[in-house]
Design a protein around this motif. Structure first.
Motif, PDB file in Angstrom:
ATOM      1  N   LEU A  58       0.850  -1.181   0.000  1.00 45.90           N
ATOM      2  CA  LEU A  58       0.000   0.000   0.000  1.00 45.90           C
ATOM      3  C   LEU A  58       0.889   1.235   0.000  1.00 45.90           C
ATOM      4  O   LEU A  58       1.755   1.374   0.851  1.00 45.90           O
ATOM      5  N   GLU A  63       1.503   5.477  -0.024  1.00 44.03           N
ATOM      6  CA  GLU A  63       0.920   6.714   0.471  1.00 44.03           C
ATOM      7  C   GLU A  63       0.094   7.375  -0.627  1.00 44.03           C
ATOM      8  O   GLU A  63       0.505   7.412  -1.782  1.00 44.03           O
ATOM      9  N   PRO A 122      -6.855   2.091  -0.199  1.00 45.44           N
ATOM     10  CA  PRO A 122      -6.610   0.642  -0.149  1.00 45.44           C
ATOM     11  C   PRO A 122      -7.746  -0.171  -0.749  1.00 45.44           C
ATOM     12  O   PRO A 122      -8.918   0.198  -0.599  1.00 45.44           O
ATOM     13  N   GLY A 139      -3.943  -2.873   6.936  1.00 44.50           N
ATOM     14  CA  GLY A 139      -4.269  -2.261   5.653  1.00 44.50           C
ATOM     15  C   GLY A 139      -5.717  -1.849   5.487  1.00 44.50           C
ATOM     16  O   GLY A 139      -6.140  -1.524   4.377  1.00 44.50           O
ATOM     17  N   THR A 183      -7.733   3.140   6.774  1.00 44.36           N
ATOM     18  CA  THR A 183      -8.091   4.323   5.983  1.00 44.36           C
ATOM     19  C   THR A 183      -9.232   4.041   5.004  1.00 44.36           C
ATOM     20  O   THR A 183      -9.941   4.968   4.603  1.00 44.36           O
ATOM     21  N   SER A 197      -4.362   6.601   1.993  1.00 43.94           N
ATOM     22  CA  SER A 197      -3.430   6.169   3.030  1.00 43.94           C
ATOM     23  C   SER A 197      -2.371   7.231   3.306  1.00 43.94           C
ATOM     24  O   SER A 197      -1.838   7.845   2.383  1.00 43.94           O
ATOM     25  N   ARG A 227       3.052   4.162   3.993  1.00 44.92           N
ATOM     26  CA  ARG A 227       3.428   3.129   3.034  1.00 44.92           C
ATOM     27  C   ARG A 227       3.587   1.815   3.792  1.00 44.92           C
ATOM     28  O   ARG A 227       4.231   1.780   4.840  1.00 44.92           O
TER      29      ARG A 227
END
Length: 231
Positions: free
Chosen positions: A45, A47, A51, A86, A89, A96, A99
């Motif tokens: 994932l 920034e 997600p 994960g 968000t 997100s 990272r």
């Protein structure tokens, strides 16, 4: 890495969540989920991304990093095997802010977040469980962030070494069950690579740790703990 035919059943990976699911939810969950091999440094994932998948770490090491002012990254969290990650968000509807990437070769179990969302909407027990998980993650992340800001470099490095032991345990030879690069240690302790190297070398000269390449062994955990606590 775990052979494909020996992959664990999901009920053993997230038992606390699994026992909250109705039979039809368990079947729905399994239809859309899959195991995935993750290469070292592979990003799960990034920034700024929304997600799509939620993950459970089965084997290996995964780190959560954030870019600070000046472009330097620091590790705000480490994911240990059996941990769900994960998803936070996604439920906020926000990109997100971190990272998430693999430290070394890892195995994850992934499923679409829309599946988890559908189940959470219909099952209040699952919603409550996810809320508690989020609170725990936020608490640990906040505590770690404060430590990175207020503690001296030696204390930050000592705290990082203890965190690695707590999260991943030890190999049979007594070394940490993770082989971090010096860059990883710098990100973990919120310092430059050169400062991380100097601090680790100082710990080794003082007889607190032993280093063989990327392998680190804590020789005097009591002293490391005192350094971490005193700040």
């Amino acid at each position: 890495m775990i052979p494909k035919e020996k992959h664990p059943h999901i009920s053993t990976m997230i038992p606390h969540l699994w026992e909250l699911l109705a039979q039809n939810e368990k079947e729905f969950f399994q239809i859309y989920s899959a195991f995935e091999q993750v290469a070292p440094k592979e990003i799960l994932l990034e920034e700024g991304m929304i997600p799509e998948y939620c993950y459970i770490l089965i084997q290996g090491q995964v780190k959560v990093t954030m870019e600070s002012y000046g472009g330097r990254r620091h590790i705000v969290n480490l994911i240990c095997p059996g941990k769900l990650f994960g998803y936070r968000t996604f439920f906020m509807g926000k990109p997100s802010a971190v990272r998430i990437s693999a430290v070394g070769a890892s195995l994850v179990y992934k499923f679409p977040l829309t599946v988890l969302e559908d189940i959470a909407r219909e099952n209040p027990k699952v919603s409550y469980w996810l809320m508690l998980e989020s609170y725990r993650d936020i608490f640990l992340s906040d505590r770690r962030s404060v430590g990175l800001l207020v503690k001296q470099s030696r204390a930050r490095m000592a705290e990082g070494l203890l965190l690695l032991k707590e999260m991943y345990g030890l190999k049979p030879n007594g070394s940490l069950n993770i082989n971090p690069t010096r860059k990883d240690m710098g990100e973990l302790s919120n310092m430059t690579i050169s400062n991380a190297i100097r601090t680790l070398n100082a710990f080794e000269e003082e007889g607190l740790i032993k280093m063989e390449g990327r392998e680190i062994t804590i020789l005097n955990e009591k002293s490391i703990d005192e350094i971490a606590r005193k700040g």
